[in-house]
Design a protein around this motif. Structure first.
Motif, PDB file in Angstrom:
ATOM      1  N   ILE A  43      51.225  45.189  32.889  1.00  0.00           N
ATOM      2  CA  ILE A  43      50.498  44.432  31.874  1.00  0.00           C
ATOM      3  C   ILE A  43      49.946  45.414  30.842  1.00  0.00           C
ATOM      4  O   ILE A  43      49.179  46.324  31.177  1.00  0.00           O
ATOM      5  N   ASP A  55      39.415  44.177  28.145  1.00  0.00           N
ATOM      6  CA  ASP A  55      40.336  43.245  28.789  1.00  0.00           C
ATOM      7  C   ASP A  55      40.496  43.522  30.273  1.00  0.00           C
ATOM      8  O   ASP A  55      40.622  42.607  31.083  1.00  0.00           O
ATOM      9  N   SER A  83      37.568  42.266  33.387  1.00  0.00           N
ATOM     10  CA  SER A  83      37.573  40.890  33.892  1.00  0.00           C
ATOM     11  C   SER A  83      38.890  40.569  34.582  1.00  0.00           C
ATOM     12  O   SER A  83      38.908  39.905  35.624  1.00  0.00           O
ATOM     13  N   ALA A  84      39.991  41.028  34.022  1.00  0.00           N
ATOM     14  CA  ALA A  84      41.294  40.755  34.623  1.00  0.00           C
ATOM     15  C   ALA A  84      41.422  41.448  35.978  1.00  0.00           C
ATOM     16  O   ALA A  84      41.951  40.875  36.933  1.00  0.00           O
ATOM     17  N   GLU A 121      39.587  39.506  38.600  1.00  0.00           N
ATOM     18  CA  GLU A 121      40.285  38.275  38.945  1.00  0.00           C
ATOM     19  C   GLU A 121      41.440  38.544  39.907  1.00  0.00           C
ATOM     20  O   GLU A 121      41.619  37.832  40.901  1.00  0.00           O
ATOM     21  N   TYR A 122      42.206  39.583  39.625  1.00  0.00           N
ATOM     22  CA  TYR A 122      43.338  39.916  40.505  1.00  0.00           C
ATOM     23  C   TYR A 122      42.855  40.415  41.866  1.00  0.00           C
ATOM     24  O   TYR A 122      43.478  40.138  42.895  1.00  0.00           O
ATOM     25  N   PHE A 168      47.971  47.926  35.074  1.00  0.00           N
ATOM     26  CA  PHE A 168      47.494  47.828  33.700  1.00  0.00           C
ATOM     27  C   PHE A 168      47.829  49.119  32.956  1.00  0.00           C
ATOM     28  O   PHE A 168      47.630  50.219  33.485  1.00  0.00           O
TER      29      PHE A 168
END
Length: 261
Positions: free
Chosen positions: A163, A170, A173-174, A177-178, A235
């Motif tokens: 990603i 960014d 938070s991502a 969540e993962y 990421f």
């Protein structure tokens, strides 16, 4: 360079200028081939890409064997190998031998330039940048989306989902969540001050050099290591799409494409 005439129907003057400047080196020139070139090397068409490598072992092999049809030494779609170990991981049991001359120097592959029409088109950014090509052929080179046989298949794919990030905010938070979903998450970045706050929250962090050219030397090793360590998400902090950064980002976008589509 003397072997090119045995492969190519007619070598344009512009191609000879590029050979004089960049060969041996990471520049593949696509030209109309002679019918005697094996159909498999032409992908059934009438063109072939030719390159003169810089490594002394590769040059010695070509001196002994003559021109070689040489795909990347990896399974189709996987990141290219940059060490003999990478080759063995992908192809052990499928090939007879590995000629071990150490790790690659460039990391990413050659630039592929289509010289069958004007302006000449970069089909794949690589070790020679658009800016460097334009120094030799000003106003005669453009970038283009490749439409060749290789583009029927995915490239630079990893088991982890790659990603690309747009802002440092960014990823926080991502990432959370993962992690809630039980995913193993990694980060690849080059701006330490902007991303160090999430270093401890990531399962694995790779810090790359700020120079895209230097980062390119490590790109495939990072992608393969992430797979070996079982990461689910990777990421990636982007690089500016200029100079050698164009080649790096081309590969990262390809790597992230399949799983997003």
């Amino acid at each position: 360079m003397s072997q090119v005439s045995a492969l190519i129907k007619s070598v344009p003057d512009e191609a000879r200028l590029l050979m004089d400047r960049f060969w041996p080196g990471p520049l593949t020139l696509v030209m109309e081939s002679l019918p005697s070139v094996a159909s498999a090397a032409r992908a059934g068409g009438n063109t072939v890409g030719v390159r003169m490598p810089r490594h002394p072992v590769a040059l010695a092999l070509i001196d002994e064997a003559g021109p070689l049809a040489a795909p990347s030494a990896n399974l189709s779609g996987r990141p290219s190998p940059t060490t003999p170990e990478h080759v063995k991981n992908d192809l052990d049991g499928r090939i007879s031998a590995i000629l071990d001359a150490g790790p690659t120097g460039m990391g990413i592959e050659s630039t592929v330039l289509d010289m069958t029409q004007k302006p000449f088109r970069i089909l794949r950014p690589g070790g020679i940048s658009l800016e460097e090509l334009e120094e030799v052929l000003p106003g005669m080179v453009e970038t283009a989306e490749a439409k060749g046989p290789a583009d029927r298949y995915p490239h630079y794919q990893t088991r982890a989902r790659v990603i690309l990030l747009s802002e440092p905010a960014d990823v926080a938070s991502a990432l959370h969540e993962y992690k809630k979903q039980g995913k193993k998450v990694g980060l690849v970045a080059h701006s330490y001050e902007e991303y160090r706050h999430i270093e401890k929250e990531s399962d694995l962090v790779y810090w790359l050099p700020p120079s895209a050219e230097e980062a390119g030397k490590r790109l495939y090793a990072v992608l393969r290591d992430a797979d070996q360590r079982g990461l689910d998400i990777l990421f990636f902090e982007p690089y500016p799409e200029e100079g050698k950064g164009s080649a790096l980002m081309y590969r990262l976008k390809k790597s992230s494409q399949r799983l997003e589509e």
